[in-house]
Scaffold this active site. Sequence first.
Site, mmCIF file in Angstrom:
data_model
loop_
_atom_site.group_PDB
_atom_site.id
_atom_site.type_symbol
_atom_site.label_atom_id
_atom_site.label_comp_id
_atom_site.label_asym_id
_atom_site.label_seq_id
_atom_site.Cartn_x
_atom_site.Cartn_y
_atom_site.Cartn_z
ATOM 1 C CG HIS A 74 -2.159 -6.813 15.521
ATOM 2 N ND1 HIS A 74 -3.687 -6.614 15.963
ATOM 3 C CD2 HIS A 74 -1.984 -5.950 14.661
ATOM 4 C CE1 HIS A 74 -4.063 -5.569 15.484
ATOM 5 N NE2 HIS A 74 -3.261 -4.908 14.657
ATOM 6 C CG HIS A 108 0.707 -3.642 11.717
ATOM 7 N ND1 HIS A 108 0.902 -2.913 12.805
ATOM 8 C CD2 HIS A 108 -0.705 -4.020 11.580
ATOM 9 C CE1 HIS A 108 -0.157 -2.723 13.189
ATOM 10 N NE2 HIS A 108 -1.352 -3.148 12.758
ATOM 11 C CB CYS A 122 -6.108 -10.198 13.743
ATOM 12 S SG CYS A 122 -5.332 -8.784 14.465
HETATM 13 MN MN MN Z 1 -3.241 -2.999 13.477
#
Ligand code: MN
Length: 155
Positions: A74, A108, A122
């Site tokens: 990400h 995460h 994102c």
């Molecule tokens: Mn993710």
Amino acid sequence: MGIDTDLATFVPQETPFRWSGIRELVYNQNLDSPFRDVTRRILFDAEHGLGVQVRYFEVAPGGWSTLEHHGHPHEVIPIRGNGRVLVQDRILHVAPHDLVYIPAWAWHQLRPEGEEPFGFICIVTVERDRPVFPTADEIEQIKASDPEVAEFIRY
Ligand code: MN
């Protein structure tokens, strides 16, 4: 060679953090959900040919994103409010316009810090694997990495 300007798009922001014609995608939530009070908007998608999807997420105060990992990375750019980001065994304190890279397979989770919603861009590849959630053993391992992490995570 002609340029097809019909492909150009312009999407104005109507009010802060809300864009014309871009709808909120609400996750169905119940008490067993691995997230709390998260909304998602897709700002740019596959049709633009970059191979990425650009999303805007917002987590309401007290909420959290799913604790997960996966084989795709990400790129995260906070744009609203302050937040805390778990990346594997570290908790980052982030503010608008910071830049966070979450590598492949790093655990995460993102949570607001304070009374404002935490909103972040994102970026992910269009082609990507599905998130994997931690097993009970993995949750214990994540907790054991750091007391602050143990206090931080929600699942
Ligand atoms: Mn993710």
